[in-house]
Design a protein around this motif. Structure first.
Motif, short mmCIF file in Angstrom:
data_model
loop_
_atom_site.label_atom_id
_atom_site.label_comp_id
_atom_site.label_asym_id
_atom_site.label_seq_id
_atom_site.Cartn_x
_atom_site.Cartn_y
_atom_site.Cartn_z
N SER A 133 5.85 -36.65 -3.52
CA SER A 133 4.77 -36.89 -2.56
C SER A 133 5.11 -36.25 -1.21
O SER A 133 4.25 -35.68 -0.54
CB SER A 133 4.53 -38.38 -2.38
N ASP B 293 -0.07 -40.86 -0.91
CA ASP B 293 -0.03 -42.20 -1.49
C ASP B 293 -1.17 -43.03 -0.90
O ASP B 293 -1.04 -43.66 0.13
CB ASP B 293 1.33 -42.86 -1.25
N THR C 115 4.65 -43.88 -5.57
CA THR C 115 3.35 -43.49 -6.10
C THR C 115 3.12 -44.29 -7.38
O THR C 115 4.01 -44.38 -8.22
CB THR C 115 3.35 -41.98 -6.42
N ASP D 262 -0.23 -35.14 -7.87
CA ASP D 262 0.98 -35.86 -7.46
C ASP D 262 1.20 -36.99 -8.44
O ASP D 262 0.48 -37.99 -8.43
CB ASP D 262 0.80 -36.41 -6.04
MG LIG Z 1 5.23 -40.08 -4.97
#
Ligand SMILES: [Mg+2]
Ligand SMILES: Nc1nc2c(ncn2[C@@H]2O[C@H](COP(=O)(O)OP(=O)(O)OP(=O)(O)O)[C@@H](O)[C@H]2O)c(=O)[nH]1
Lengths: 317, 417
Positions: free
Chosen positions: B17, B57, B68, B87
């Protein structure tokens, strides 16, 4: 109906080297048409949620393309807060008449009158979140099993988590932590009685993609998307419409400025931006150069970092 | 402009992320309001630096826990390309998330924490990208700032990874190593001052340079019929159009086609995209086809070119990636969704399971649990028209749907009839 440009080959596929901007749109367009056809084939009672905004107008155009020369095989439905921009409503009615589509309207005012929801009051009052109840009631009334919406993943961080076929339970709620995986382009629309699926055919489009498409297709859109003189007032760094539907303090001075809207919702939750863009070319250029996100002008999202996620869990669009 | 879809893979906290957030930030794709939100939250949490994972996120629980939980799709573009990056979470349902992300991508980024190096999970990440035949793989050796940007450490990890590469069965895959620090921004968009020893491209430079024609898998044309268009209006009284998407190759007006399963032959009369006629429809275009003859074709049927007919069969073996907490066992029944076609299927046997570290296979298998990958044989109640996944990415894959819960519980890649 003989067509002259028979020599043309269709747009190249997404994975191939594409030569210009319009090819990218074509990729997304082909993907969206595929999704529309899956909806028509997999569900018994789909409906297209139509707000009169640019995203839902884009959906209508894509649906036309998906089913031509047949008519769009499902109705449109508008959840009317009663606080919409009059320009949007006029546009909606014209579009529906021109295309010969069926339009269902359900009013938030009725939900208020029935005592199902309570009108908010005060400085930030809005009917935006009240729409959820009216929407869920309408889904139940008509037994819709698929509701097609114009939400895009680039709009907002909770929306970035959305599936293309997003299953809602009997209460219309989104269980964001327990979503079906979506592989390749296979869409699993199997549901139980009482459940419904929210479908997002333009999930992968960005705001710029939508505007470029509107330009390329020479689509008509409500006039408030273009720069115009409007009575406004300023609050929290945002430009609010001066209107009977919008709460305004005495000391919040009314100004007249050139503005336009990037997103169109209820008047009480949609802020304007200063703009000189009076035609589609200028609008596309402005979006390209912009350093503020589309939702930056949504008052409803400013309520908290998780505003959208919360509304979605409850069954919002 | 070209669109490149990329999936990320890496274990928990490897920095997926953060890397994506960094890409957004350094390409100036984060709008002022989004950046302000990140600055505000980073400060509230008492961090000394900006936490770019906050850009992707998006769920409350994710931001609270700093992990995540569900896949997010992130969009940004440069002058050259548009990018869509998935992601993926490194947690519990990692295999399911990775397989899902990879299924719609043409390229993958595998992250490795430079302190930890190649771990068991890395095997898995690499294996899955191989299984899904992702042509372009970037191995981003991340957190280089925590190992003093050591060339020696980088080479060590690279060598360990190259050992895995010997085991792959997809030879066309291209693998590129890049030392990065997602947090500090080294070699992500801008070349690092700390890695003078590294002569290669930054991550973004590398992605910008990819030739999309070269990274996509081709196959011959398959046209699964999604929907039959019958307008029944005065103007189009006898119009019967078959709506669908062309997978692989291209179809042209005049082509002799075979409709499956009936095996009836006809010729393509017209190809429409909306209200215009075209001579040819290329791969991935959503068109409507009319035929010269009145033959019976409905949803789930397939048009293919004569002489290029796929296998028509009621049984096959596939590599299955299991994605549900309820186990798959021999004898279980599922719905197989193959493209737009749905049939009932019974598991005839689990032939072997692939060891979690991909060191070998396990033939003593009774059932498959979440994240397991195995070779499974199926019997169907109706024939489908399939290719092997090796030969056709779309016509060689399917999903498994639970008949009780309706959930998507697995994905399959057909290996042999
Ligand atoms: Mg992540
Ligand atoms: N020092 C350093 N820290 C990093 C780097 N990249 C990521 N981190 C930190 O590592 C932690 C995890 O980063 P994330 O980006 O959330 O990891 P992830 O791979 O997305 O994790 P999951 O999504 O939970 O699987 C955070 O505290 C980051 O700030 C890096 O290059 N250097």
């Amino acid at each position: 109906m003989e067509i002259s440009n028979i020599e043309l080959e269709l747009s190249p596929e997404p994975e191939l080297a594409l030569l210009n901007d319009t090819s990218q749109i074509n990729t997304l367009e082909n993907e969206a048409i595929y999704i529309f056809r899956e909806v028509a084939a997999q569900f018994e009672k789909p409906v297209l949620l139509f707000s009169g905004g640019k995203d839902s107008i884009t959906l209508v155009r894509l649906a036309q393309k998906a089913f031509w020369p047949a008519k769009i095989p499902f109705p449109l439905m508008h959840i009317d807060t009663g606080h919409n921009f009059p320009e949007t409503i006029a546009f909606r009615d014209k579009l529906v008449a021109e295309l010969g589509l069926e339009l269902i309207v359900r009013n938030v005012q009725d939900s208020i009158d029935q005592g199902k929801v309570k009108e908010e009051s005060g400085r930030y009052s809005s009917r935006n979140s009240l729409q959820t109840t009216t929407l869920l009631d309408a889904i139940e009334e008509f037994k819709f099993d698929a509701c097609i919406g114009g939400a895009r993943r680039d709009e907002e961080k909770a929306r970035a988590k959305e599936r293309i076929f997003s299953v809602r339970d009997d209460f219309g709620q989104w269980d964001e932590r327990n979503q079906r995986p979506e592989l390749f382009d296979m869409l699993n629309g199997q549901i139980e009685l009482g459940q419904n699926v929210r479908v997002f055919p333009i999930s992968n489009w960005t705001e710029l993609d939508v505007w470029s498409y509107i330009k390329e297709e020479e689509m008509e859109i409500p006039s408030i998307y273009f720069a115009h003189k409007r009575k406004i007032f300023l609050r929290d760094g945002l430009i609010w419409s001066h209107s009977d539907y919008v709460y305004q303090e005495k000391d919040e001075e009314v100004l007249e400025e050139m503005v336009r809207f990037r997103t169109v919702g209820d008047m009480s939750c949609t802020a304007a931006v200063y703009s000189e863009a009076t035609d589609i070319d200028a609008v596309v250029q402005e979006i390209r150069d912009s350093t503020i996100s589309e939702r930056g002008a949504r008052i409803d999202d400013k309520r908290s970092e998780a505003a959208m996620e919360k509304r979605k869990q409850q069954g919002y669009f | 402009m070209e669109v490149l879809k990329i999936a990320t893979a890496g274990s928990v906290d490897d920095g997926k992320s953060t890397l994506i957030g960094r890409l957004l930030y350094d390409t100036k794709s984060l709008t002022t309001d989004k950046l302000q939100a990140i600055e505000k939250t980073s400060k509230q949490k008492g961090y000394d630096y900006l936490d770019f994972s906050l850009a992707t996120d998006g769920l409350v629980a994710e931001r609270e826990q700093g992990i995540t939980i569900d896949v997010a799709h992130i969009y940004f573009s440069t002058q050259k390309k548009s990018y869509i990056i998935a992601d993926t979470p490194g947690h519990v349902e990692y295999t399911r998330n990775m397989v899902t992300g990879a299924s719609t991508s043409q390229a993958a980024i595998i992250l490795i924490d430079a302190r930890k190096g190649v771990i068991e999970q890395t095997n898995r990440h690499f294996f899955i990208n191989n299984l899904l035949r992702i042509k372009e793989v970037v191995v981003a050796i991340n957190k280089m700032d925590l190992v003093d940007f050591s060339e020696e450490r980088y080479n060590e990890i690279k060598a360990d990874f190259q050992e895995l590469m010997g085991k792959r069965d997809y030879e066309d895959q291209r693998i590129t190593f890049i030392p990065v620090s997602a947090l500090k921004g080294d070699n992500v968009v801008h070349a690092s001052e700390h890695t003078a020893w590294y002569k290669g491209a930054t991550l973004l430079e590398h992605l910008e340079g990819l030739d999309l024609e070269a990274v996509s898998n081709m196959g011959t044309p398959r046209f699964p019929v999604q929907y039959v268009i019958r307008p029944k209006t005065d103007d189009f009284h006898d119009f019967r159009g078959f709506a669908g998407k062309v997978y692989g190759g291209e179809l042209s007006v005049g082509d002799t086609v075979v409709a499956l399963p009936s095996q009836t032959k006809s010729k393509i009369k017209d190809i429409y995209f909306y209200d215009k006629k075209y001579k040819k429809a290329s791969r991935r275009s959503s068109v409507t086809i009319t035929l010269e003859d009145e033959i019976n074709v409905s949803r789930g049927d397939m048009l293919v070119k004569v002489g290029d007919v796929p296998t028509i069969g009621k049984q096959f073996t596939a590599t299955v990636s299991w994605m549900d907490s309820q186990k798959l066992t021999a004898g279980n029944k599922y719905i197989v969704q193959h493209g737009v076609n749905k049939v009932l299927a019974k598991v005839s046997s689990i032939d072997h399971k692939i060891a979690p570290d991909y060191s070998g296979i396990d033939t003593e298998t009774v059932s498959l649990g979440m994240n397991d990958i195995a070779q499974v044989s199926f019997r169907l109640n109706k024939p489908i028209f399939y290719d092997t996944f090796k030969n056709h990415r779309t016509n060689g894959s399917f999903i498994l749907i639970d008949t009780q819960t309706n959930s998507t519980v697995g994905a399959g890649f057909i290996t042999t009839p």
